[in-house]
Scaffold this motif. Structure first.
Motif, PDB file in Angstrom:
ATOM      1  N   ASN A 165       0.832  -1.326  -0.049  1.00  0.00           N
ATOM      2  CA  ASN A 165       0.533  -0.171   0.065  1.00  0.00           C
ATOM      3  C   ASN A 165       0.922   1.315  -0.083  1.00  0.00           C
ATOM      4  OD1 ASN A 165      -2.517  -1.430   0.145  1.00  0.00           O
ATOM      5  ND2 ASN A 165      -2.333  -1.470   2.028  1.00  0.00           N
ATOM      6  N   ILE A 166       0.947   2.491  -0.500  1.00  0.00           N
ATOM      7  CA  ILE A 166       1.276   4.005  -0.618  1.00  0.00           C
ATOM      8  C   ILE A 166       0.818   4.573   0.553  1.00  0.00           C
ATOM      9  CG2 ILE A 166       2.052   5.851  -1.558  1.00  0.00           C
ATOM     10  CD1 ILE A 166       1.815   3.144  -3.697  1.00  0.00           C
ATOM     11  N   LEU A 167       2.522   4.236   1.091  1.00  0.00           N
ATOM     12  CA  LEU A 167       2.599   5.192   2.637  1.00  0.00           C
ATOM     13  C   LEU A 167       2.886   6.507   2.178  1.00  0.00           C
ATOM     14  CD1 LEU A 167       2.083   5.301   5.710  1.00  0.00           C
ATOM     15  CD2 LEU A 167       3.791   3.742   5.619  1.00  0.00           C
ATOM     16  N   GLU A 168       4.056   6.816   1.097  1.00  0.00           N
ATOM     17  CA  GLU A 168       4.442   7.761   1.157  1.00  0.00           C
ATOM     18  C   GLU A 168       4.668   8.425  -0.395  1.00  0.00           C
ATOM     19  OE1 GLU A 168       8.986   8.175   1.758  1.00  0.00           O
ATOM     20  OE2 GLU A 168       8.661   9.273   3.329  1.00  0.00           O
ATOM     21  N   LYS A 178       5.871   0.042  -7.731  1.00  0.00           N
ATOM     22  CA  LYS A 178       4.764   1.610  -7.088  1.00  0.00           C
ATOM     23  C   LYS A 178       6.323   2.716  -6.566  1.00  0.00           C
ATOM     24  CE  LYS A 178       1.200  -0.693  -5.142  1.00  0.00           C
ATOM     25  NZ  LYS A 178       1.983  -1.423  -5.622  1.00  0.00           N
ATOM     26  N   GLN A 179       6.076   3.564  -6.080  1.00  0.00           N
ATOM     27  CA  GLN A 179       6.403   4.024  -5.322  1.00  0.00           C
ATOM     28  C   GLN A 179       5.936   4.667  -3.786  1.00  0.00           C
ATOM     29  OE1 GLN A 179       7.093   7.975  -8.689  1.00  0.00           O
ATOM     30  NE2 GLN A 179       9.229   8.334  -7.658  1.00  0.00           N
ATOM     31  N   GLY A 180       6.674   4.067  -2.528  1.00  0.00           N
ATOM     32  CA  GLY A 180       6.303   4.764  -1.326  1.00  0.00           C
ATOM     33  C   GLY A 180       5.530   4.208  -0.521  1.00  0.00           C
ATOM     34  N   CYS A 181       5.777   2.450  -1.484  1.00  0.00           N
ATOM     35  CA  CYS A 181       4.907   1.225  -0.303  1.00  0.00           C
ATOM     36  C   CYS A 181       5.401   1.176   1.070  1.00  0.00           C
ATOM     37  CB  CYS A 181       5.706   0.465  -0.626  1.00  0.00           C
ATOM     38  SG  CYS A 181       5.304   0.039  -2.230  1.00  0.00           S
ATOM     39  N   VAL A 182       4.680   0.528   2.639  1.00  0.00           N
ATOM     40  CA  VAL A 182       5.052   0.431   3.152  1.00  0.00           C
ATOM     41  C   VAL A 182       6.207  -0.075   2.944  1.00  0.00           C
ATOM     42  CG1 VAL A 182       4.474  -0.782   5.382  1.00  0.00           C
ATOM     43  CG2 VAL A 182       2.254   0.379   4.132  1.00  0.00           C
ATOM     44  N   GLU A 183       6.769  -0.891   2.542  1.00  0.00           N
ATOM     45  CA  GLU A 183       8.129  -1.381   2.966  1.00  0.00           C
ATOM     46  C   GLU A 183       9.244  -0.746   2.169  1.00  0.00           C
ATOM     47  OE1 GLU A 183      10.141  -5.278  -0.041  1.00  0.00           O
ATOM     48  OE2 GLU A 183       8.074  -5.694   0.701  1.00  0.00           O
ATOM     49  N   THR A 184       8.612   0.080   1.629  1.00  0.00           N
ATOM     50  CA  THR A 184      10.196   1.781   0.809  1.00  0.00           C
ATOM     51  C   THR A 184      10.609   2.070   2.375  1.00  0.00           C
ATOM     52  OG1 THR A 184       9.145   2.650   0.346  1.00  0.00           O
ATOM     53  CG2 THR A 184       9.869   1.221  -1.791  1.00  0.00           C
ATOM     54  N   VAL A 185       9.765   2.537   3.170  1.00  0.00           N
ATOM     55  CA  VAL A 185       9.518   3.077   4.564  1.00  0.00           C
ATOM     56  C   VAL A 185       9.725   2.861   5.808  1.00  0.00           C
ATOM     57  CG1 VAL A 185       8.048   5.152   6.094  1.00  0.00           C
ATOM     58  CG2 VAL A 185       7.366   4.235   2.846  1.00  0.00           C
ATOM     59  N   TYR A 231       4.824   3.786  11.018  1.00  0.00           N
ATOM     60  CA  TYR A 231       4.533   2.284  11.952  1.00  0.00           C
ATOM     61  C   TYR A 231       2.701   2.990  12.257  1.00  0.00           C
ATOM     62  CZ  TYR A 231       3.061  -1.162  15.507  1.00  0.00           C
ATOM     63  OH  TYR A 231       2.951  -1.842  16.118  1.00  0.00           O
ATOM     64  N   GLY A 232       2.174   4.079  13.140  1.00  0.00           N
ATOM     65  CA  GLY A 232       0.892   3.889  13.330  1.00  0.00           C
ATOM     66  C   GLY A 232       0.833   4.129  12.251  1.00  0.00           C
ATOM     67  N   LYS A 233       0.719   5.096  11.357  1.00  0.00           N
ATOM     68  CA  LYS A 233      -0.639   5.381  10.194  1.00  0.00           C
ATOM     69  C   LYS A 233      -0.516   4.191   9.295  1.00  0.00           C
ATOM     70  CE  LYS A 233       1.390   9.610   8.612  1.00  0.00           C
ATOM     71  NZ  LYS A 233       1.743  10.827   7.933  1.00  0.00           N
ATOM     72  N   ALA A 234       0.160   2.720   8.897  1.00  0.00           N
ATOM     73  CA  ALA A 234       0.741   1.971   8.175  1.00  0.00           C
ATOM     74  C   ALA A 234      -0.604   0.914   9.027  1.00  0.00           C
ATOM     75  CB  ALA A 234       1.540   1.242   7.643  1.00  0.00           C
ATOM     76  N   LEU A 235      -0.937   0.682  10.377  1.00  0.00           N
ATOM     77  CA  LEU A 235      -1.219  -0.601  11.002  1.00  0.00           C
ATOM     78  C   LEU A 235      -2.791   0.362  10.887  1.00  0.00           C
ATOM     79  CD1 LEU A 235       1.078  -1.438  11.355  1.00  0.00           C
ATOM     80  CD2 LEU A 235       0.244  -2.042  13.795  1.00  0.00           C
ATOM     81  N   SER A 236      -2.969   1.935  11.119  1.00  0.00           N
ATOM     82  CA  SER A 236      -4.355   2.144  11.667  1.00  0.00           C
ATOM     83  C   SER A 236      -4.927   1.815  10.062  1.00  0.00           C
ATOM     84  CB  SER A 236      -4.105   3.224  11.957  1.00  0.00           C
ATOM     85  OG  SER A 236      -3.729   3.851  11.223  1.00  0.00           O
ATOM     86  N   SER A 237      -4.701   2.200   8.748  1.00  0.00           N
ATOM     87  CA  SER A 237      -5.097   1.891   7.998  1.00  0.00           C
ATOM     88  C   SER A 237      -5.628   0.557   8.104  1.00  0.00           C
ATOM     89  CB  SER A 237      -4.150   2.609   7.034  1.00  0.00           C
ATOM     90  OG  SER A 237      -3.283   1.961   6.136  1.00  0.00           O
TER      91      SER A 237
END
Length: 300
Positions: A165-168, A178-185, A231-237
């Motif tokens: 999922n795009i996080l950034e 893709k750019q800014g995936c959770v994994e890249t952050v 982490y807070g953003k990614a898990l909360s979604s």
């Protein structure tokens, strides 16, 4: 008949046999994957390992589960998303059934992690947990979803995944294109790259955490802040969508204690529940056994 499972890793293949009643371990063995020798050789190594275990316990399986570093595409019945790239595009379930002359079930290794922790690991302390989300935070970021003790594979075979999922927006380019995936952050390598970009020198993640805790490195603290907030953003979604009864975090990044204290507070900032969060989030109990145990439990 006992439960048989195979965990197919990039460097090793492990087989475990569980007692169908108690789920206690009867036998475990490992051999090298030797993936550089190609797809057909991987299949032959799986067959070899099953034969070794069968000889040891005097029993040959009639069915077996397999944890894979990718997923079986439901529509085409071919493998995809495997970092052992020679497996991609192959009809692995069908090929193994023909080779072994037994029934085979495949599942992504993160799904097997989630299933094992739900039934045999952390989930034993939460027997009423209907929805268990097992996530991996390590070299990569992935996950698996278990509902009522069954894996949710999903329409595309990607149920429970969250690492892409795009996080950034406009962030780092991911291997998935893709750019800014959770994994890249918030993966381990991503956090180490972030530190090197800030400080100009490389540093291992465990040292970054140590320097943050000792307040001795402003750049280390910036990286930890990046981790906790994202982490807070990614898990909360994802919590907002599936509202799990239990979350279990595997992988090397998941060993960082701050995720379960300060990180927990960051989730509260973003959850759609007036800042209230009571979901248990814990470390795994089974260690590197979860993949092979989860594979065996695919026939439970």
């Amino acid at each position: 008949m006992n439960f048989w499972g195979i965990d197919l890793g990039g460097t090793k293949i492990e087989c475990a046999v569980l007692d169908a009643g108690s789920l206690s371990v009867i036998e475990r063995q490992r051999i090298p994957t030797e993936a550089d020798r190609g797809y057909d050789h991987i299949l032959s190594q799986i067959k070899k390992l099953i034969a070794q275990v069968s000889q040891k316990i005097g029993e040959f399986p009639t069915k077996i589960g397999l944890a894979t570093p990718g997923v079986l595409e439901p529509e085409s019945q071919t493998m995809k998303n495997c970092n052992t790239t020679c497996m991609n595009g192959q009809r692995m379930q069908e090929d193994l059934e023909q080779l072994l002359k037994i029934r085979v079930r495949l599942a992504n290794d993160a799904n097997c992690f989630a299933l094992a922790e739900a039934l045999m690991g952390a989930g034993k302390d939460y027997p009423d947990a209907e929805v268990v989300w097992g996530i991996i935070m390590g070299t990569g970021v992935g996950g698996g979803l278990v509902v009522n003790q069954k894996i949710i594979n999903g329409h595309h075979g990607i149920g429970g995944e969250w690492g892409h999922n795009i996080l950034e927006d406009g962030g780092e380019l991911c291997y998935c294109s893709k750019q800014g995936c959770v994994e890249t952050v918030i993966s381990g390598p991503a956090l180490e790259r972030a530190y090197e970009k800030l400080a100009g020198t490389p540093l291992k993640l465990n040292v970054i955490i140590e320097r943050h805790l000792s307040s001795s490195d402003i750049h280390a603290s910036e990286v930890v802040e990046r981790l906790l907030e994202n982490y807070g953003k990614a898990l909360s979604s994802v919590i907002n969508i599936i509202d799990p009864s239990l979350i279990v975090i595997g992988g090397g990044v998941g060993n960082i204690d701050l995720l379960y204290t300060e990180g927990y507070e960051r989730i509260k900032k973003y959850i759609f529940n007036s800042g209230q969060l009571t979901t248990p989030i814990c470390k795994p109990v089974l260690g590197d056994s979860a993949g092979v145990f989860g594979a065996a439990l695919l026939w439970n």
